[in-house]
Motif scaffolding. Structure first.
Motif, PDB file in Angstrom:
ATOM      1  N   ARG A   1       1.187  -1.110   0.433  1.00 53.79           N
ATOM      2  CA  ARG A   1      -0.136  -0.032   0.318  1.00 53.79           C
ATOM      3  C   ARG A   1       1.055   1.115   0.144  1.00 53.79           C
ATOM      4  NH1 ARG A   1      -2.163  -0.806   4.724  1.00 53.79           N
ATOM      5  NH2 ARG A   1      -4.208  -2.138   3.684  1.00 53.79           N
ATOM      6  N   ASP A   2       2.190   1.382   0.474  1.00 51.88           N
ATOM      7  CA  ASP A   2       2.960   2.546   1.577  1.00 51.88           C
ATOM      8  C   ASP A   2       3.739   2.379  -0.293  1.00 51.88           C
ATOM      9  OD1 ASP A   2       1.788   2.722   3.935  1.00 51.88           O
ATOM     10  OD2 ASP A   2       3.313   1.973   4.309  1.00 51.88           O
ATOM     11  N   ALA A   3       3.924   1.643  -0.340  1.00 53.32           N
ATOM     12  CA  ALA A   3       5.106   1.299  -1.665  1.00 53.32           C
ATOM     13  C   ALA A   3       4.591   1.879  -3.012  1.00 53.32           C
ATOM     14  CB  ALA A   3       5.899   0.111  -1.985  1.00 53.32           C
ATOM     15  N   LEU A   4       3.203   1.674  -3.060  1.00 56.16           N
ATOM     16  CA  LEU A   4       1.758   1.924  -4.693  1.00 56.16           C
ATOM     17  C   LEU A   4       1.704   3.805  -4.237  1.00 56.16           C
ATOM     18  CD1 LEU A   4       1.121   1.715  -6.981  1.00 56.16           C
ATOM     19  CD2 LEU A   4      -1.393   0.296  -5.723  1.00 56.16           C
ATOM     20  N   HIS A   5       1.523   3.739  -3.324  1.00 55.82           N
ATOM     21  CA  HIS A   5       0.969   5.367  -2.779  1.00 55.82           C
ATOM     22  C   HIS A   5       2.179   5.925  -3.187  1.00 55.82           C
ATOM     23  CE1 HIS A   5      -2.356   8.045  -1.453  1.00 55.82           C
ATOM     24  NE2 HIS A   5      -1.146   8.959  -0.792  1.00 55.82           N
ATOM     25  N   ALA A   6       3.381   5.551  -2.801  1.00 54.16           N
ATOM     26  CA  ALA A   6       4.574   7.003  -2.520  1.00 54.16           C
ATOM     27  C   ALA A   6       4.902   7.044  -4.102  1.00 54.16           C
ATOM     28  CB  ALA A   6       6.005   6.270  -2.116  1.00 54.16           C
ATOM     29  N   SER A   7       4.333   5.948  -5.207  1.00 48.88           N
ATOM     30  CA  SER A   7       4.972   5.739  -6.371  1.00 48.88           C
ATOM     31  C   SER A   7       4.269   6.709  -7.116  1.00 48.88           C
ATOM     32  CB  SER A   7       5.210   4.673  -7.253  1.00 48.88           C
ATOM     33  OG  SER A   7       5.787   3.524  -6.841  1.00 48.88           O
ATOM     34  N   TYR A   8       2.829   7.055  -6.456  1.00 47.00           N
ATOM     35  CA  TYR A   8       2.395   7.261  -7.486  1.00 47.00           C
ATOM     36  C   TYR A   8       1.975   8.807  -7.646  1.00 47.00           C
ATOM     37  CZ  TYR A   8      -2.821   9.973  -7.470  1.00 47.00           C
ATOM     38  OH  TYR A   8      -3.951  11.174  -6.933  1.00 47.00           O
ATOM     39  N   LEU A   9       2.192   9.372  -5.809  1.00 49.05           N
ATOM     40  CA  LEU A   9       2.463  10.772  -5.808  1.00 49.05           C
ATOM     41  C   LEU A   9       4.084  11.025  -6.314  1.00 49.05           C
ATOM     42  CD1 LEU A   9       1.382  10.659  -1.722  1.00 49.05           C
ATOM     43  CD2 LEU A   9       0.336  12.000  -3.239  1.00 49.05           C
ATOM     44  N   ARG A  10       4.929  10.379  -6.457  1.00 52.92           N
ATOM     45  CA  ARG A  10       5.981  10.909  -6.654  1.00 52.92           C
ATOM     46  C   ARG A  10       5.907  11.291  -8.233  1.00 52.92           C
ATOM     47  NH1 ARG A  10       9.236   8.230 -10.720  1.00 52.92           N
ATOM     48  NH2 ARG A  10       7.751   6.549 -10.313  1.00 52.92           N
ATOM     49  N   VAL A  11       4.804  10.194  -9.068  1.00 46.89           N
ATOM     50  CA  VAL A  11       4.592  10.671 -10.749  1.00 46.89           C
ATOM     51  C   VAL A  11       3.857  11.692 -10.519  1.00 46.89           C
ATOM     52  CG1 VAL A  11       3.599  10.050 -12.406  1.00 46.89           C
ATOM     53  CG2 VAL A  11       5.176   8.390 -11.221  1.00 46.89           C
ATOM     54  N   ILE A  12       2.736  12.195 -10.304  1.00 47.12           N
ATOM     55  CA  ILE A  12       1.939  13.343 -10.818  1.00 47.12           C
ATOM     56  C   ILE A  12       2.272  14.502  -9.503  1.00 47.12           C
ATOM     57  CG2 ILE A  12      -0.168  14.005  -9.048  1.00 47.12           C
ATOM     58  CD1 ILE A  12      -0.509  11.461 -11.440  1.00 47.12           C
ATOM     59  N   GLU A  13       3.539  14.186  -8.839  1.00 47.53           N
ATOM     60  CA  GLU A  13       3.797  15.815  -8.539  1.00 47.53           C
ATOM     61  C   GLU A  13       4.538  16.147  -9.544  1.00 47.53           C
ATOM     62  OE1 GLU A  13       5.997  14.489  -4.950  1.00 47.53           O
ATOM     63  OE2 GLU A  13       3.371  15.100  -3.431  1.00 47.53           O
ATOM     64  N   GLN A  14       5.428  15.507  -9.811  1.00 52.82           N
ATOM     65  CA  GLN A  14       6.380  15.408 -10.946  1.00 52.82           C
ATOM     66  C   GLN A  14       5.723  16.270 -11.868  1.00 52.82           C
ATOM     67  OE1 GLN A  14       9.120  12.068 -12.189  1.00 52.82           O
ATOM     68  NE2 GLN A  14      10.102  12.430 -10.229  1.00 52.82           N
ATOM     69  N   ALA A  15       4.692  15.758 -12.869  1.00 53.32           N
ATOM     70  CA  ALA A  15       3.872  16.155 -13.813  1.00 53.32           C
ATOM     71  C   ALA A  15       2.834  17.609 -13.451  1.00 53.32           C
ATOM     72  CB  ALA A  15       3.405  14.617 -14.081  1.00 53.32           C
ATOM     73  N   VAL A  16       2.576  17.544 -12.141  1.00 55.15           N
ATOM     74  CA  VAL A  16       1.859  19.132 -11.765  1.00 55.15           C
ATOM     75  C   VAL A  16       2.931  19.984 -12.533  1.00 55.15           C
ATOM     76  CG1 VAL A  16       0.963  20.071  -9.835  1.00 55.15           C
ATOM     77  CG2 VAL A  16       0.512  17.113 -10.823  1.00 55.15           C
ATOM     78  N   LEU A  17       4.489  20.006 -11.515  1.00 53.48           N
ATOM     79  CA  LEU A  17       5.490  20.613 -11.658  1.00 53.48           C
ATOM     80  C   LEU A  17       5.526  20.840 -13.055  1.00 53.48           C
ATOM     81  CD1 LEU A  17       7.235  19.524  -8.885  1.00 53.48           C
ATOM     82  CD2 LEU A  17       6.042  21.777  -8.648  1.00 53.48           C
ATOM     83  N   ARG A  18       5.800  19.889 -13.816  1.00 52.82           N
ATOM     84  CA  ARG A  18       5.639  20.616 -15.318  1.00 52.82           C
ATOM     85  C   ARG A  18       5.277  20.876 -15.812  1.00 52.82           C
ATOM     86  NH1 ARG A  18       7.858  15.317 -18.955  1.00 52.82           N
ATOM     87  NH2 ARG A  18       9.991  15.736 -17.696  1.00 52.82           N
ATOM     88  N   ASP A  19       3.937  20.913 -16.087  1.00 52.41           N
ATOM     89  CA  ASP A  19       2.725  21.132 -16.434  1.00 52.41           C
ATOM     90  C   ASP A  19       3.173  22.694 -15.829  1.00 52.41           C
ATOM     91  OD1 ASP A  19       1.367  19.089 -17.730  1.00 52.41           O
ATOM     92  OD2 ASP A  19      -0.094  18.914 -16.595  1.00 52.41           O
ATOM     93  N   LEU A  20       2.881  23.207 -14.591  1.00 50.72           N
ATOM     94  CA  LEU A  20       3.230  24.641 -14.089  1.00 50.72           C
ATOM     95  C   LEU A  20       4.500  25.092 -14.885  1.00 50.72           C
ATOM     96  CD1 LEU A  20       2.947  23.872 -10.003  1.00 50.72           C
ATOM     97  CD2 LEU A  20       1.958  26.121 -11.243  1.00 50.72           C
ATOM     98  N   ASP A  21       4.938  24.426 -14.896  1.00 50.67           N
ATOM     99  CA  ASP A  21       6.451  25.231 -15.313  1.00 50.67           C
ATOM    100  C   ASP A  21       5.833  25.388 -17.026  1.00 50.67           C
ATOM    101  OD1 ASP A  21       7.436  25.077 -12.995  1.00 50.67           O
ATOM    102  OD2 ASP A  21       9.217  23.788 -13.519  1.00 50.67           O
ATOM    103  N   SER A  22       5.134  24.602 -17.801  1.00 50.94           N
ATOM    104  CA  SER A  22       5.150  24.590 -19.163  1.00 50.94           C
ATOM    105  C   SER A  22       3.896  25.367 -19.160  1.00 50.94           C
ATOM    106  CB  SER A  22       4.974  23.159 -19.571  1.00 50.94           C
ATOM    107  OG  SER A  22       4.002  22.696 -19.215  1.00 50.94           O
ATOM    108  N   GLY A  23       3.157  25.743 -18.301  1.00 54.21           N
ATOM    109  CA  GLY A  23       1.766  27.109 -18.737  1.00 54.21           C
ATOM    110  C   GLY A  23       0.463  25.731 -19.082  1.00 54.21           C
TER     111      GLY A  23
END
Length: 650
Positions: free
Chosen positions: A565-587
């Motif tokens: 449970r913890d490993a899957l959730h951490a992996s999910y957050l890692r991917v989403i956080e990276q994707a959100v930051l990229r979308d912020l930077d790229s507009g």
């Protein structure tokens, strides 16, 4: 008007009286031809057709010639020439805007194209006829369309047309509809439905009439399908060779059905009938019946290897194999591997045509024919056939037999999707099983296996995780009972010999079949693993859509579930956080907002997500939403004893 109402006798009487008063009128002759044909008076209809062909009005004369050409095809007339003549006629009628006669021409073309082995053109012509015609002729056009669809393998569409024809049939047309439905089902559909149609005509039909002989022909085909060789032999002798009928290439069909029945009876007379029927069909350009005869000749002659004929026909007119399903099954043990695969391919295209005959062949005992039929049924069977094949495998001397029932069972098995993110819910096909309806240990075993690579664990690992406090004997007994109940979650009527194998267990291992069972958490893992580097926008969006919450909250405090449970959730957050930051930077603020909002729903305490949402709302002008989100974030941080950055600093 009487003709459109299918008041046959009244229509004929009116047409005859009109002809008496105006014997040279082309319009009167056209009506006379139609009325006599409808009444089954073919000889006198042909006489009227000849008079019409001699009309001094070329347009009407062309209609008369076309009528004669069409009727000549019932015996030995050229189907190709008749079609060519009708094509010319149809073009002229279209140019002159004569919609009714155009519809009739297209209707007749549809039947010619079917016999010529060109069902796509037949369907197009029938569609044109349906668009142009009304009344009883519209009903006939629908029947032509049903034939074309059946030859194209669309029996659902064909039966829909038959129903439409039956509903729109005018008084007196029920015979025509039942007759055509019987022939379609006999050749290409369901024998039981064919009998239902023929029973509307009465089984003791009178072959001296046009409709009567065509009904008898359908009856012979149905008897042959049912394996009633005695009945088929009796009735086929009543067919009147040499008599003109309204059906295209009917003489060739009479000869070939004689050959089929004689072949099923293993009579030496079969070859002559088949040879004559095939040669006649070839000379006429009736390709569908030529191919039918070619296949039948190869299947009927026991001295010949049927493989080459089957392969040849399968590649030019595969529907012929379905029309001859019973003869094909009789020779199936003699077919080469390539020819047998062609048979299976055709059976899979039209399984409704093969199933009943294949089942009968499987029940023959331990013969090679039964073994071959079992292999066919294994590819086209239904749920009811799993037990039939399982029983047959015990008596068939075929090394493949035991696997056939299992293969069919797995092919037909309802697929399982376990919603294991959040509260557990199990989808078995269209059936939904709530986690709370399942015994807790049974649900735990399911989730434990889902959390492991390959959905598999050793027996000892399962015992250690789920029954650590039990002695080995007691734990093993509990495990066996749990597996028993887990299988019945997927299969309430579980039987070992017919089960597709959702849950496997041997001496050392327990597993779920990943071909039959899937789960939401595994789908998320696959998306994450498909992006070893930076997440792609498509992958992040797919992950956000799939991820619904932490794994198996029903077992939130069970030690065995925590690491996954913890490993899957951490992996999910890692991917989403990276994707959100990229979308912020790229507009790409809209996409970033979608990702961040989804993540905030499943984990409101994710700090980086909350900060990103504040920034995204501000960038998109949603200032009130940004302020409210900031206040929520700030309260959470202060509850943890941390002073958050100011709103303007975020």
């Amino acid at each position: 008007m009487a003709q459109q109402g299918a008041a046959i006798n009244e229509s004929l009487d009116l047409a005859e009286r009109a002809w008496t008063m105006a014997p040279e009128s082309s319009a009167v002759l056209v009506n006379l031809v139609a009325a006599r044909s409808l009444a089954g008076k073919l000889d006198s209809a042909l006489e009227a057709g000849r008079l019409l062909a001699g009309s001094n009005q070329e347009a009407m004369a062309a209609i008369g010639r076309a009528y004669l050409r069409i009727h000549e095809t019932s015996l030995s007339g050229s189907v190709s020439n008749a079609a060519a003549e009708l094509e010319v006629l149809a073009r002229g009628l279209r140019e002159r805007g004569e919609s009714h006669y155009l519809g009739v021409a297209l209707l007749n073309l549809a039947y010619l194209y079917v016999a010529a082995g060109r069902p796509e053109l037949a369907l197009a012509s029938a569609d044109g006829a349906v668009a142009e015609l009304t009344g009883m002729e519209l009903t006939t056009a629908r029947l032509a369309r049903a034939f074309a669809l059946a030859y194209l393998g669309n029996m659902t569409g064909a039966r829909a047309e038959l129903r439409a024809a039956s509903q729109s049939a005018l008084p007196g047309q029920a015979l025509e509809v039942a007759l055509e439905a019987g022939q379609i089902e006999a050749l290409l559909g369901d024998g039981n439905l064919g009998w239902l149609a023929i029973d509307q005509l009465g089984r003791d039909v009178e072959p001296s009439t046009d409709n009567g002989e065509q009904a008898l022909y359908a009856k012979v085909l149905l008897e042959a399908r049912d394996g009633d060789v005695v009945g088929a032999t009796r009735d086929v002798e009543r067919l009147q060779l040499g008599q003109p009928r309204t059906a295209v290439a009917f003489e060739a069909q009479r000869l070939l059905v004689n050959g089929l029945v004689q072949a099923l009876a293993e009579s030496r007379e079969a070859s002559d009938f088949i040879r004559r029927g095939t040669a006649l069909a070839a000379a006429q350009g009736a390709a569908i019946w030529e191919q039918f005869g070619t296949a039948l000749q190869g299947l009927a002659d026991r001295e010949l290897d049927p493989s080459s004929a089957v392969i040849s026909v399968a590649r030019t007119s595969p529907v012929s194999l379905s029309m001859l399903a019973e003869a094909v099954l009789r020779r199936a043990p003699d077919l080469s591997a390539t020819a047998f695969e062609e048979v299976i391919n055709e059976a899979e295209r039209r399984p409704w045509r093969w199933r009943a005959s294949t089942r009968r062949a499987v029940l023959e005992g331990s013969t090679p024919r039964a073994a071959s039929a079992a292999r066919v049924l294994g590819r086209i069977g239904e749920v009811e056939d799993i037990q039939l094949l399982s029983d047959a495998s015990k008596r068939l001397r075929d090394r493949l037999a035991p696997r056939i029932a299992l293969s069919l069972s797995r092919r037909l098995a309802e697929r399982v999707l376990v919603e294991d993110l959040g509260r557990v819910r199990i989808h078995v096909g269209t059936r939904v099983v709530e986690g709370g309806e399942v015994r807790r240990k049974v649900l735990a075993l399911l989730c434990l296996l889902l959390s492991k690579s390959g959905f598999a664990l050793t027996r000892e690992e399962v015992l250690d995780d789920l029954w650590p406090e039990h002695d080995p004997s007691s734990a093993l007994n509990s495990l066996n009972q749990t597996v028993y109940f887990l299988r019945r979650v997927f299969e309430p009527s579980f039987a070992d010999e017919t089960s597709p194998g959702y849950v496997g267990q041997d001496g050392e291992t327990i597993w779920l079949d990943p071909e039959l069972i899937d789960c939401r958490s595994r789908r998320c893992l696959e998306i994450i693993r498909s992006m070893p580097g930076d997440p792609t926008p498509e992958g992040a969006t797919a992950l956000a859509t799939e991820y619904r919450g932490r794994f198996a909250l029903d077992f939130a405090y069970e030690e065995w579930s925590a690491s996954y449970r913890d490993a899957l959730h951490a992996s999910y957050l890692r991917v989403i956080e990276q994707a959100v930051l990229r979308d912020l930077d790229s507009g790409h603020f809209d996409r970033g907002t979608f990702l961040a909002e989804r993540a905030a729903e499943v984990d409101p305490e994710a700090e980086e997500i909350q900060v990103a949402l504040v920034r995204l709302y501000r960038h998109t002008g949603a200032h009130a939403a940004a302020a409210e989100r900031y206040e929520s974030y700030a309260r959470a941080m202060r509850d943890l004893g941390i002073e958050p950055p100011t709103f303007t600093d975020i």
